[in-house]
Design a protein around this motif. Structure first.
Motif, PDB file in Angstrom:
ATOM      1  N   HIS A 237       0.884  -1.247  -0.084  1.00 39.93           N
ATOM      2  CA  HIS A 237      -0.085   0.013   0.022  1.00 39.93           C
ATOM      3  C   HIS A 237       0.843   1.476  -0.122  1.00 39.93           C
ATOM      4  O   HIS A 237       1.908   1.271   0.554  1.00 39.93           O
ATOM      5  CB  HIS A 237      -1.047  -0.036   1.281  1.00 39.93           C
ATOM      6  N   ASP A 249       6.554   2.427   6.845  1.00 39.04           N
ATOM      7  CA  ASP A 249       4.977   1.918   6.687  1.00 39.04           C
ATOM      8  C   ASP A 249       4.273   2.908   5.683  1.00 39.04           C
ATOM      9  O   ASP A 249       3.714   3.839   6.081  1.00 39.04           O
ATOM     10  CB  ASP A 249       4.261   1.983   8.057  1.00 39.04           C
ATOM     11  N   ASN A 250       4.436   2.569   4.412  1.00 42.48           N
ATOM     12  CA  ASN A 250       4.794   1.914   3.862  1.00 42.48           C
ATOM     13  C   ASN A 250       5.574   2.226   2.262  1.00 42.48           C
ATOM     14  O   ASN A 250       5.320   1.269   1.404  1.00 42.48           O
ATOM     15  CB  ASN A 250       3.858   0.668   3.455  1.00 42.48           C
ATOM     16  N   GLU A 283      -5.002   1.438   2.428  1.00 43.59           N
ATOM     17  CA  GLU A 283      -5.006   0.332   3.429  1.00 43.59           C
ATOM     18  C   GLU A 283      -5.309   0.833   4.691  1.00 43.59           C
ATOM     19  O   GLU A 283      -5.888  -0.021   5.301  1.00 43.59           O
ATOM     20  CB  GLU A 283      -3.767   0.017   3.139  1.00 43.59           C
ATOM     21  N   GLU A 284      -4.885   1.854   5.156  1.00 45.66           N
ATOM     22  CA  GLU A 284      -4.782   2.358   6.594  1.00 45.66           C
ATOM     23  C   GLU A 284      -6.347   2.183   7.263  1.00 45.66           C
ATOM     24  O   GLU A 284      -6.449   1.893   8.290  1.00 45.66           O
ATOM     25  CB  GLU A 284      -4.149   3.640   6.863  1.00 45.66           C
ATOM     26  N   ASP A 311       4.304  -5.131   3.311  1.00 50.03           N
ATOM     27  CA  ASP A 311       3.863  -4.087   4.299  1.00 50.03           C
ATOM     28  C   ASP A 311       5.010  -3.994   5.544  1.00 50.03           C
ATOM     29  O   ASP A 311       5.001  -4.794   6.211  1.00 50.03           O
ATOM     30  CB  ASP A 311       2.507  -4.247   4.745  1.00 50.03           C
TER      31      ASP A 311
HETATM   32 ZN   LIG Z   1       1.345  -0.425   6.430  1.00 43.53          ZN
END
Ligand SMILES: [Zn+2]
Length: 469
Positions: A237, A249-250, A283-284, A311
């Motif tokens: 992501h 991240d990330n 994604e988060e 990730d």
């Molecule tokens: Zn992540």
């Protein structure tokens, strides 16, 4: 699989890696890439340009709707027995409080899981729960504490340093009650205050905006020479939180995927099966881009023989197979050839078969659809590595540079190896088989709390979003 070709691919990656420079573009030049922001759009465009520059086939974006979130006001104050302002961060997808805020006394918990909440049910009702970031995730604490009648959740960081970590409080819906985070130091202060002066009272005031917006997955591929329908996916992501540049991240995972693509395309005549690279958006706040991918590509999932997720960067430690034990023999063969620089006390690179319950990243929507999915695991290589996730201190100097290239090389090795296997290594699992696996691993209750089952329900609740929220 031709080991000589594999050696050439690795040589290309190890001697001409662009991973760190790409990481600096994402983390330094662009910075925060929170879903719904200009940074997200800049990152999307950079990823498209990079995949095109590397010569991938069919580079494009795939739009999907989501609940974009931004905080307009984040205030927390001690209002008794003393008065004091504390720095806080509104949790992603938290509801707003009334304008005058929410007030309540505090109850300190260690986990805020079902059993601790049951033990403390009397004390939790009508109060703010204060609990640490680790070990029990905010997305699980929020619905649970709300069921026990808490008025809000104040989550504190598990490490010192004065930072308040960002994180969503639920997946792809509006949270059950107001949620914010504070530093470990402020939590310790609150505990001392209670011990010395009695019950502590807080007032939380949040203005939290949630609106329907579009985001994008960025997709490119290397079409297989064999002409069949089977394909492999490498993904990671590119979104972050609003607070920081998300270097480890990330950005780290994204540049490993890009670098694997760069290394593999020069040897494309040695890839009988198609290899697809997917950089996921959003994604988060709920693995939204990965769910969108499984919705958009439903008819290709039967032929998707492997998904490898990247990730969180660091020193590569192993491949985690999310319940797909059939994959193990072929991946162990690859693991034996992996090149990872050792470190003090570093474990050898390993392949492990875990349960299907790794719900926290983009492999999960694939697992939920029974698609064989794995995660490239990493561990801290530097003392500063990864203690700063989801804070403004997740910055480029924390990144273990060698690890970016090593992760890219491992991605490329796995993809090249599996793309050349005479037969797919693991079958897709049916929904009934997945449910049995979830039961065996005691994961059914967690799925219920997260509202992540069955997949048809998840895609409907994620993507049938009213225009006005
Ligand atoms: Zn992540």
């Amino acid at each position: 699989m031709d080991e000589r070709v594999e050696g050439q691919i690795l040589e290309e990656i190890f001697s001409h890696s662009e991973a760190y420079e790409n990481l600096l573009v994402l983390a330094d030049d662009i910075g925060s890439r929170v879903a719904g922001s200009a940074g997200e759009v800049a990152a999307r465009d950079f990823l498209v340009e990079t995949l095109e520059r590397y010569g991938l086939d069919d580079v494009h974006t795939e739009a999907f709707p989501h609940r974009a979130w931004r905080p307009e006001r984040e205030q927390l104050a001690v209002v008794g027995p003393v008065e004091r302002e504390l720095a806080c961060r509104c949790a992603g997808l938290s509801p707003s409080t009334p304008e005058a805020g929410v007030e309540g006394e505090v109850v300190f918990l260690e986990r805020c899981d079902q059993s601790e909440l049951e033990e403390n049910a009397e004390r939790v009702r009508g109060r703010f729960v204060v609990a640490p970031y680790y070990p029990y995730a905010r997305q699980l604490k929020t619905p649970l504490a709300a069921r026990f009648g808490a008025v809000g959740l104040i989550e504190h960081r598990s490490y010192s340093g004065g930072l308040q970590p960002a994180r969503t409080c639920v997946f792809a819906r509006t949270g059950d009650m107001p949620v914010a985070s504070i530093s470990l130091e402020d939590a310790e202060y609150l505990r001392r205050l209670e011990a010395r002066k009695g019950s502590v009272r807080l007032r939380l005031t949040l203005d939290s905006r949630i609106e329907r917006k579009d985001s994008w997955n960025v997709v490119g591929q290397i079409e297989g020479t064999g002409g069949g329908d089977e394909l492999l996916i490498a993904g990671g992501h590119y979104d972050t939180w609003h607070v920081g540049p998300g270097a480890i991240d990330n950005a780290a995972g994204v540049v490993a995927v890009l670098e694997a693509a760069r290394g593999l395309i020069r040897y494309r005549q040695h890839l009988p099966r198609t290899v697809r690279f997917v950089l996921f958006g959003v994604e988060e706040s709920g693995l939204v881009g990965a769910w969108a991918y499984t919705r958009e590509h439903e008819t290709e999932l039967d032929d998707t023989i492997l998904m490898i997720n990247n990730d969180v960067g660091g020193r590569p430690s192993g491949l985690g197979l999310m319940g797909f034990g059939d994959l193990k023999p072929s991946l162990v063969e690859v693991a034996q050839r992996v090149r990872v620089e050792g470190g003090e006390g570093a474990e050898p690179f390993q392949v492990s078969v875990g349960g299907p319950g790794g719900w926290g990243s983009d492999h999960f929507p694939f697992v939920a659809h029974g698609v064989p999915a794995i995660g490239l695991g990493t561990e801290s290589a530097l003392p500063e590595d990864r203690f700063y996730g989801h804070t403004r201190a997740d910055t480029a100097e924390k990144v273990y540079e060698q690890g970016l290239t090593e992760c890219a090389a491992i991605d490329a090795q796995v993809l090249h190896h599996v793309a050349n296997l005479p037969k797919r290594p693991a079958a897709r699992k049916t929904q009934a088989q997945m449910e049995a696996l979830f039961r065996d691993h005691d994961f059914t209750g967690t799925l219920e709390l997260l509202d992540l089952w069955p997949p048809e329900h998840v895609k409907q609740r994620y993507f049938d979003i009213p225009d006005e929220l």
